[in-house]
Design a protein around this motif. Sequence first.
Motif, short mmCIF file in Angstrom:
data_model
loop_
_atom_site.label_atom_id
_atom_site.label_comp_id
_atom_site.label_asym_id
_atom_site.label_seq_id
_atom_site.Cartn_x
_atom_site.Cartn_y
_atom_site.Cartn_z
N UNK B 58 0.84 -1.21 0.00
CA UNK B 58 0.00 0.00 0.00
C UNK B 58 0.87 1.25 0.00
N UNK B 59 1.99 1.23 0.76
CA UNK B 59 2.90 2.37 0.78
C UNK B 59 3.51 2.59 -0.59
N UNK B 60 3.93 1.47 -1.24
CA UNK B 60 4.53 1.58 -2.57
C UNK B 60 3.54 2.21 -3.56
N UNK B 61 2.28 1.76 -3.49
CA UNK B 61 1.27 2.32 -4.41
C UNK B 61 1.09 3.80 -4.15
N UNK B 62 1.07 4.20 -2.85
CA UNK B 62 0.89 5.61 -2.51
C UNK B 62 2.06 6.45 -3.02
N UNK B 63 3.28 5.90 -2.94
CA UNK B 63 4.45 6.62 -3.44
C UNK B 63 4.32 6.85 -4.94
N UNK B 64 3.86 5.79 -5.66
CA UNK B 64 3.71 5.92 -7.11
C UNK B 64 2.66 6.96 -7.46
N UNK B 65 1.59 7.03 -6.65
CA UNK B 65 0.55 8.03 -6.92
C UNK B 65 1.01 9.42 -6.53
N UNK B 66 2.08 9.49 -5.73
CA UNK B 66 2.56 10.79 -5.28
C UNK B 66 1.96 11.23 -3.98
N UNK B 67 1.20 10.33 -3.31
CA UNK B 67 0.53 10.70 -2.08
C UNK B 67 1.44 10.56 -0.87
N UNK B 68 2.42 9.65 -0.94
CA UNK B 68 3.28 9.41 0.21
C UNK B 68 4.67 9.97 -0.05
N UNK B 69 5.33 10.51 0.97
CA UNK B 69 6.70 11.00 0.78
C UNK B 69 7.66 9.83 0.61
N UNK B 70 8.74 10.06 -0.21
CA UNK B 70 9.63 8.94 -0.51
C UNK B 70 10.35 8.44 0.73
N UNK B 71 10.48 9.31 1.76
CA UNK B 71 11.19 8.85 2.96
C UNK B 71 10.22 8.45 4.06
N UNK B 72 9.00 8.02 3.66
CA UNK B 72 7.99 7.69 4.66
C UNK B 72 8.27 6.40 5.41
N UNK B 73 9.14 5.55 4.86
CA UNK B 73 9.38 4.24 5.48
C UNK B 73 10.39 4.40 6.61
#
Lengths: 191, 92
Positions: B58-73
């Motif tokens: 789910x995090x990976x999908x959000x990163x691709x959509x641009x919703x999650x920051x790349x350093x969210x993990x």
Amino acid sequence: MKVFLIFLSAILVNNFVLQRFLGICPFLGVSKKIDTAFGMSLAVVFVMLLASIITWLLNGVLILMGLGFLKTIVFILVIASLVQFVEIFLKKTSPALYEALGIFLPLITTNCAILGLALLNIQNEYSLVETVFHALGAGIGFGLALVLFAGIREQLEFADMPKPFKGLAGALITAGILSMAFVGFSGMIKL
Amino acid sequence: MVFVNSIILLGALGFGFGTFLAFAAKKFEVKEDPRLEKIVEVLPSANCGACGYPGCEAFAKAVLKGEAPKDGCLPGKAQGVSEKIKKILEEG
């Protein structure tokens, strides 16, 4: 006649969620909206039906080979494979439902209601026909509990509740009251 | 004898279900963004939820959509996950 009683009792008298307290995880997790609750119920009915038939047949094989002790592992294997198939199928045919269910779809594998149903079929020594109707009833009962609770929860969102009771706390108390309501059915059907 | 029977039965079941699932996966294949799998591979796969998403996919999908920051993990910060994600997104 007994088949019809088994079917009815699995829905009302021995409701898997509200009386046997199995499958509480998706009950609380997917019941925020009626649409997702209904979709989840369909998936569960499908898995319950197929899992019951396949595990019933495999139990015959296990007993023939003298491997009754492998029952739990084999049943879990069957259920896991079926759920994986449902996931693959849903991802292609209904991506919206797949996204809405999210993590709860693969969690059907660990749903104790499915394994409980499979083991109960063996414990009660049901024939194949009785197993099918038991599974159908269990699935429909699960769906009934889920959709009922989803409907209540959707209304609860707009209710004016004291702060400590808002959200999940109020939902849990409501679930308890709903379960108490179903106790009214107990003793109606004696199997 | 019981030992041999167990191995044969569980082996056959595993093989049978595995084959069935392989066929089903091929038949119901869904075309996905190839970057999704690459991002999932560099994540710690702990499904801890620290990023605020239900699971690493789910995090990976959000990163691709641009919703999650790349350093969210959070667990991945030590392993340089955000740089790897940046590289994957740039390569395309």
